[in-house]
Design a protein around this motif. Structure first.
Motif, PDB file in Angstrom:
ATOM      1  N   GLU A   1       5.443   2.052 -10.035  1.00  0.00           N
ATOM      2  CA  GLU A   1       4.931   1.293 -11.174  1.00  0.00           C
ATOM      3  C   GLU A   1       5.034  -0.201 -10.909  1.00  0.00           C
ATOM      4  O   GLU A   1       4.178  -0.973 -11.346  1.00  0.00           O
ATOM      5  CB  GLU A   1       5.711   1.651 -12.439  1.00  0.00           C
ATOM      6  CG  GLU A   1       5.487   3.092 -12.899  1.00  0.00           C
ATOM      7  CD  GLU A   1       6.204   3.390 -14.192  1.00  0.00           C
ATOM      8  OE1 GLU A   1       6.832   2.461 -14.761  1.00  0.00           O
ATOM      9  OE2 GLU A   1       6.141   4.545 -14.668  1.00  0.00           O
ATOM     10  N   GLU A   2       6.078  -0.629 -10.206  1.00  0.00           N
ATOM     11  CA  GLU A   2       6.233  -2.040  -9.890  1.00  0.00           C
ATOM     12  C   GLU A   2       5.121  -2.528  -8.970  1.00  0.00           C
ATOM     13  O   GLU A   2       4.616  -3.646  -9.103  1.00  0.00           O
ATOM     14  CB  GLU A   2       7.599  -2.284  -9.238  1.00  0.00           C
ATOM     15  CG  GLU A   2       8.776  -2.084 -10.192  1.00  0.00           C
ATOM     16  CD  GLU A   2      10.101  -2.277  -9.480  1.00  0.00           C
ATOM     17  OE1 GLU A   2      10.182  -1.915  -8.287  1.00  0.00           O
ATOM     18  OE2 GLU A   2      11.035  -2.775 -10.108  1.00  0.00           O
ATOM     19  N   ALA A   3       4.725  -1.676  -8.024  1.00  0.00           N
ATOM     20  CA  ALA A   3       3.655  -2.047  -7.099  1.00  0.00           C
ATOM     21  C   ALA A   3       2.333  -2.198  -7.839  1.00  0.00           C
ATOM     22  O   ALA A   3       1.571  -3.138  -7.595  1.00  0.00           O
ATOM     23  CB  ALA A   3       3.515  -1.001  -5.991  1.00  0.00           C
TER      24      ALA A   3
ATOM     25  N   LEU B   1     -10.640  -3.570  -3.015  1.00  0.00           N
ATOM     26  CA  LEU B   1     -10.657  -3.764  -4.458  1.00  0.00           C
ATOM     27  C   LEU B   1     -11.991  -4.337  -4.924  1.00  0.00           C
ATOM     28  O   LEU B   1     -12.570  -3.884  -5.915  1.00  0.00           O
ATOM     29  CB  LEU B   1      -9.524  -4.701  -4.876  1.00  0.00           C
ATOM     30  CG  LEU B   1      -8.103  -4.137  -4.828  1.00  0.00           C
ATOM     31  CD1 LEU B   1      -7.094  -5.243  -5.046  1.00  0.00           C
ATOM     32  CD2 LEU B   1      -7.926  -3.049  -5.873  1.00  0.00           C
ATOM     33  N   TYR B   2     -12.469  -5.336  -4.205  1.00  0.00           N
ATOM     34  CA  TYR B   2     -13.736  -5.959  -4.606  1.00  0.00           C
ATOM     35  C   TYR B   2     -14.907  -4.997  -4.410  1.00  0.00           C
ATOM     36  O   TYR B   2     -15.887  -5.043  -5.161  1.00  0.00           O
ATOM     37  CB  TYR B   2     -13.967  -7.254  -3.833  1.00  0.00           C
ATOM     38  CG  TYR B   2     -13.330  -8.445  -4.481  1.00  0.00           C
ATOM     39  CD1 TYR B   2     -14.059  -9.289  -5.305  1.00  0.00           C
ATOM     40  CD2 TYR B   2     -11.982  -8.738  -4.285  1.00  0.00           C
ATOM     41  CE1 TYR B   2     -13.473 -10.385  -5.913  1.00  0.00           C
ATOM     42  CE2 TYR B   2     -11.377  -9.833  -4.889  1.00  0.00           C
ATOM     43  CZ  TYR B   2     -12.133 -10.652  -5.698  1.00  0.00           C
ATOM     44  OH  TYR B   2     -11.557 -11.746  -6.307  1.00  0.00           O
TER      45      TYR B   2
ATOM     46  N   VAL C   1       0.838  -1.201   0.000  1.00  0.00           N
ATOM     47  CA  VAL C   1       0.000   0.000   0.000  1.00  0.00           C
ATOM     48  C   VAL C   1       0.875   1.254   0.000  1.00  0.00           C
ATOM     49  O   VAL C   1       0.601   2.231  -0.703  1.00  0.00           O
ATOM     50  CB  VAL C   1      -0.956  -0.002   1.198  1.00  0.00           C
ATOM     51  CG1 VAL C   1      -1.662   1.343   1.330  1.00  0.00           C
ATOM     52  CG2 VAL C   1      -1.984  -1.115   1.054  1.00  0.00           C
ATOM     53  N   ALA C   2       1.933   1.236   0.795  1.00  0.00           N
ATOM     54  CA  ALA C   2       2.832   2.380   0.857  1.00  0.00           C
ATOM     55  C   ALA C   2       3.469   2.647  -0.506  1.00  0.00           C
ATOM     56  O   ALA C   2       3.585   3.802  -0.945  1.00  0.00           O
ATOM     57  CB  ALA C   2       3.911   2.137   1.913  1.00  0.00           C
TER      58      ALA C   2
ATOM     59  N   LEU D   1      -0.032  -5.451  -8.340  1.00  0.00           N
ATOM     60  CA  LEU D   1      -1.461  -5.421  -8.023  1.00  0.00           C
ATOM     61  C   LEU D   1      -2.287  -5.965  -9.179  1.00  0.00           C
ATOM     62  O   LEU D   1      -3.187  -6.791  -8.983  1.00  0.00           O
ATOM     63  CB  LEU D   1      -1.885  -3.985  -7.709  1.00  0.00           C
ATOM     64  CG  LEU D   1      -3.302  -3.819  -7.152  1.00  0.00           C
ATOM     65  CD1 LEU D   1      -3.353  -4.236  -5.699  1.00  0.00           C
ATOM     66  CD2 LEU D   1      -3.763  -2.369  -7.296  1.00  0.00           C
ATOM     67  N   ILE D   2      -1.963  -5.539 -10.377  1.00  0.00           N
ATOM     68  CA  ILE D   2      -2.723  -5.978 -11.553  1.00  0.00           C
ATOM     69  C   ILE D   2      -2.498  -7.455 -11.823  1.00  0.00           C
ATOM     70  O   ILE D   2      -3.442  -8.200 -12.098  1.00  0.00           O
ATOM     71  CB  ILE D   2      -2.341  -5.125 -12.780  1.00  0.00           C
ATOM     72  CG1 ILE D   2      -2.824  -3.683 -12.579  1.00  0.00           C
ATOM     73  CG2 ILE D   2      -2.944  -5.706 -14.055  1.00  0.00           C
ATOM     74  CD1 ILE D   2      -2.348  -2.716 -13.648  1.00  0.00           C
TER      75      ILE D   2
END
Length: 227
Positions: free
Chosen positions: A26-28, A82-83, A18-19, A32-33
């Motif tokens: 971009e890596e985070a 997210l949901y 989250v941080a 996530l994706i």
């Protein structure tokens, strides 16, 4: 956080992710994706009246996440958040569909007279003159019937059914995502399962008349028993 791609397999702590997301990493976001795109897409596709809209709605979800990650304060898990966004976007698309579906042409619409002089409907042109689909039944065909029946289950029962029996959410998580009482979740789940079972009954009966059909149908289609 360093090379996030190298630590995806060990699932870094959510607070750290989250941080990094809030810092614009971009890596985070790639993590996530890659982690949530497929499950979010699956939920949306099952909830929408038109599954073909799922890719666009899924993209909208991650755009919303990108733009609003700073509003995430950890009052729920990242997954729950997210949901919740996904269900909100799917609900918006359902409302849009309801307003525009009257413009759609149904398969019951008449296209003109047949050679026998009777009215010919679009559905009549779609009739498969080959062997019965049940003679060639396979797991993917059964899943297609289940998905179609699932889309006929009315809201709010369909959403709970998808979250519990397909996505494997705990009752408590579903209650948090939908912001309802635990008892409401269990009640909706029970009614959703009953309605899905009723809609699948004719297909299940037909599947039972072919060798191995009943076992195949049970393995693929039957939802989990309520606990």
């Amino acid at each position: 956080m360093g090379n996030l791609a190298g630590v995806i397999a060990v699932r870094p702590e959510e607070a750290e992710i989250v941080a990094e997301l809030k810092a614009g990493s971009e890596e985070a976001f790639a993590w996530l994706i890659s982690t949530y795109h497929q499950p979010i897409y699956s939920v949306i596709a099952r909830i929408l009246q038109n599954p073909a809209d799922a890719p666009d709605v899924t993209q909208d979800v991650f755009i919303k996440v990108f733009r609003n990650i700073h509003s995430f304060h950890g009052h729920s898990s990242l997954r729950t958040w997210l949901y919740r966004i996904a269900l909100h976007e799917a609900s918006n698309r359902r409302r849009w569909w309801s307003r525009h579906c009257r413009q759609e042409v149904t398969i019951e619409a008449e296209t003109g007279p047949s050679s026998e002089g009777q009215a010919l409907c679009i559905k009549d042109t779609l009739v498969d003159e080959h062997s019965s689909p049940f003679d060639m039944a396979a797991n993917e065909e059964i899943r297609a019937h289940v998905e179609a029946a699932l889309r006929e289950v009315p809201e709010p029962f369909r959403t709970v059914l998808v979250l519990r029996d397909i996505e494997g959410f705990a009752y408590e998580e579903i209650a948090e995502v939908l912001n309802v009482h635990l008892g409401t979740v269990k009640s909706r789940l029970m009614r959703g399962r009953a309605q899905l079972k009723a809609r699948l009954a004719p297909f299940a009966e037909a599947a039972g008349r072919i060798p191995g059909g009943a076992a195949r149908f049970s393995a693929v289609a039957c939802p989990k028993e309520a606990s």
